[in-house]
Design a protein around this motif. Structure first.
Motif, PDB file in Angstrom:
ATOM      1  N   ASN A  60      44.442  20.556  17.543  1.00  0.00           N
ATOM      2  CA  ASN A  60      45.705  21.203  17.914  1.00  0.00           C
ATOM      3  C   ASN A  60      46.312  21.934  16.728  1.00  0.00           C
ATOM      4  N   ALA A  61      45.493  22.664  16.000  1.00  0.00           N
ATOM      5  CA  ALA A  61      45.949  23.315  14.773  1.00  0.00           C
ATOM      6  C   ALA A  61      47.053  24.335  15.031  1.00  0.00           C
ATOM      7  N   LEU A  71      38.662  32.821  19.824  1.00  0.00           N
ATOM      8  CA  LEU A  71      39.902  32.038  19.981  1.00  0.00           C
ATOM      9  C   LEU A  71      40.717  32.567  21.163  1.00  0.00           C
ATOM     10  N   VAL A 116      45.114  28.946  11.414  1.00  0.00           N
ATOM     11  CA  VAL A 116      43.697  29.041  11.043  1.00  0.00           C
ATOM     12  C   VAL A 116      43.571  30.001   9.870  1.00  0.00           C
ATOM     13  N   LYS A 122      37.120  23.174  16.598  1.00  0.00           N
ATOM     14  CA  LYS A 122      37.978  22.407  15.683  1.00  0.00           C
ATOM     15  C   LYS A 122      39.461  22.655  15.990  1.00  0.00           C
ATOM     16  N   VAL A 123      39.798  23.892  16.321  1.00  0.00           N
ATOM     17  CA  VAL A 123      41.195  24.207  16.645  1.00  0.00           C
ATOM     18  C   VAL A 123      41.620  23.418  17.893  1.00  0.00           C
ATOM     19  N   LYS A 124      40.743  23.374  18.873  1.00  0.00           N
ATOM     20  CA  LYS A 124      41.008  22.626  20.109  1.00  0.00           C
ATOM     21  C   LYS A 124      41.215  21.150  19.801  1.00  0.00           C
ATOM     22  N   PHE A 127      34.868  27.180  14.808  1.00  0.00           N
ATOM     23  CA  PHE A 127      36.324  27.352  14.612  1.00  0.00           C
ATOM     24  C   PHE A 127      37.046  26.959  15.902  1.00  0.00           C
ATOM     25  N   VAL A 162      43.276  24.714  10.005  1.00  0.00           N
ATOM     26  CA  VAL A 162      41.812  24.735   9.965  1.00  0.00           C
ATOM     27  C   VAL A 162      41.389  25.920   9.091  1.00  0.00           C
ATOM     28  N   LEU A 173      48.722  30.120  17.950  1.00  0.00           N
ATOM     29  CA  LEU A 173      48.152  30.031  16.599  1.00  0.00           C
ATOM     30  C   LEU A 173      48.611  31.150  15.686  1.00  0.00           C
TER      31      LEU A 173
END
Ligand code: B12
Length: 213
Positions: free
Chosen positions: A140-141, A164, A144, A135-137, A132, A93, A173
């Motif tokens: 499942n990135a 985060l 970042v 979108k990470v959630k 951010f 992301v 991450l």
């Protein structure tokens, strides 16, 4: 010279129209679409190396990215899958942090990531910590990337990492920051794992994290 070699050469030489013509011809001649994509990827990498070695200018790197994206559009129907996702090696992301709208450098980094086969979610500019986090959630990135050129971007990067952490996402991450002012002090302050002011270097770092060649 074979058509495939010609394709590789014409991308590196940034002969845009010739590239599209060759891509179409190779598809018509029933060449494997994935193989054509691999040639494109390799060629964009070579352009990135030339940029890194100061043989090519920034405008040429941007142009190579554009050629890659346009060619990918021609090839995509033949693959019948999303070519970017198909070769996924990791999910990333990327966005320019809150308060900052500079995106030329971010866009180059995103193009390089896509051309290397990563699944990339480009959030755009002026992105709040909450966006951010969600979108990470959702994706499942694994990584970042924050971009920022303004001095005030540092505070926004810090807040994004804090958000985060609060969401319990930080442990799984890796965070990379980029942009002209990115340095070790910024990296530490922003709670990131890496920094760079060079998109190609950023790609190398991401590849090393995700253990791809
Ligand atoms: C172009 C530009 C603009 C354009 C941006 C257009 C766009 N779509 O991005 C416009 C005109 C909109 C603009 C606006 C402003 N700008 Co301006 N802008 C610049 C300028 C001239 C070039 C930036 C640029 O694109 N460089 C080229 C790119 C390729 O370089 P890069 O971003 O560093 O990216 C490379 C790497 O850093 C890396 N990278 C970038 N992001 C990421 C992310 C990751 C994760 C990774 C791995 C790598 C990576 O990849 C790239 C390639 O290697 C700089 C001056 C400068 N020397 O940088 C000022 C500059 C950044 N701007 C500045 C200012 C002050 C502003 C304004 C506040 C002006 C104003 N008064 O309105 C506004 C701010 C608006 C906002 N809220 O963000 C100042 C910042 C000063 C500061 N310390 O805060 C600068 C430094 C100019 C100056 N010397 O005063 N700006």
């Amino acid at each position: 010279m074979s058509k495939k070699e010609e394709l590789m050469e014409s991308i590196v030489e940034l002969e845009e129209e010739k590239v599209y013509k060759l891509v179409k011809q190779l598809l018509e001649e029933k060449n494997d679409a994935q193989e054509i994509i691999d040639i494109l990827r390799k060629a964009v990498e070579i352009v990135g190396e030339k940029f890194n070695e100061k043989e090519y200018f920034l405008s040429e790197l941007v142009m190579a990215g554009e050629i890659f994206q346009q060619s990918a559009k021609i090839i995509e129907p033949a693959l019948k899958v999303d070519i970017v996702k198909e070769k996924t090696k990791g999910v990333i992301v990327v966005g320019t942090v809150k308060g900052d709208v500079h995106d030329i450098g971010k866009n180059i980094f995103v193009t390089l990531l896509k051309s290397a086969g990563f699944e990339v979610y480009d959030l755009g500019v002026d992105i709040s910590p909450e966006v951010f986090v969600s979108k990470v959630k959702e994706t499942n990135a694994n990584v970042v990337g924050y971009s920022g050129l303004l001095t005030i971007a540092l505070e926004a990067m810090k807040q994004t990492t804090e958000a985060l952490i609060a969401a319990g996402l930080r442990d799984t991450l890796k965070i990379i920051i980029g942009g002209l002012p990115a340095d070790e002090m910024w990296m530490k302050e922003a709670g990131a794992d890496a920094f760079t002011d060079n998109a190609f270097e950023g790609l190398k770092i991401v590849k090393s994290w995700l253990e791809v060649r």
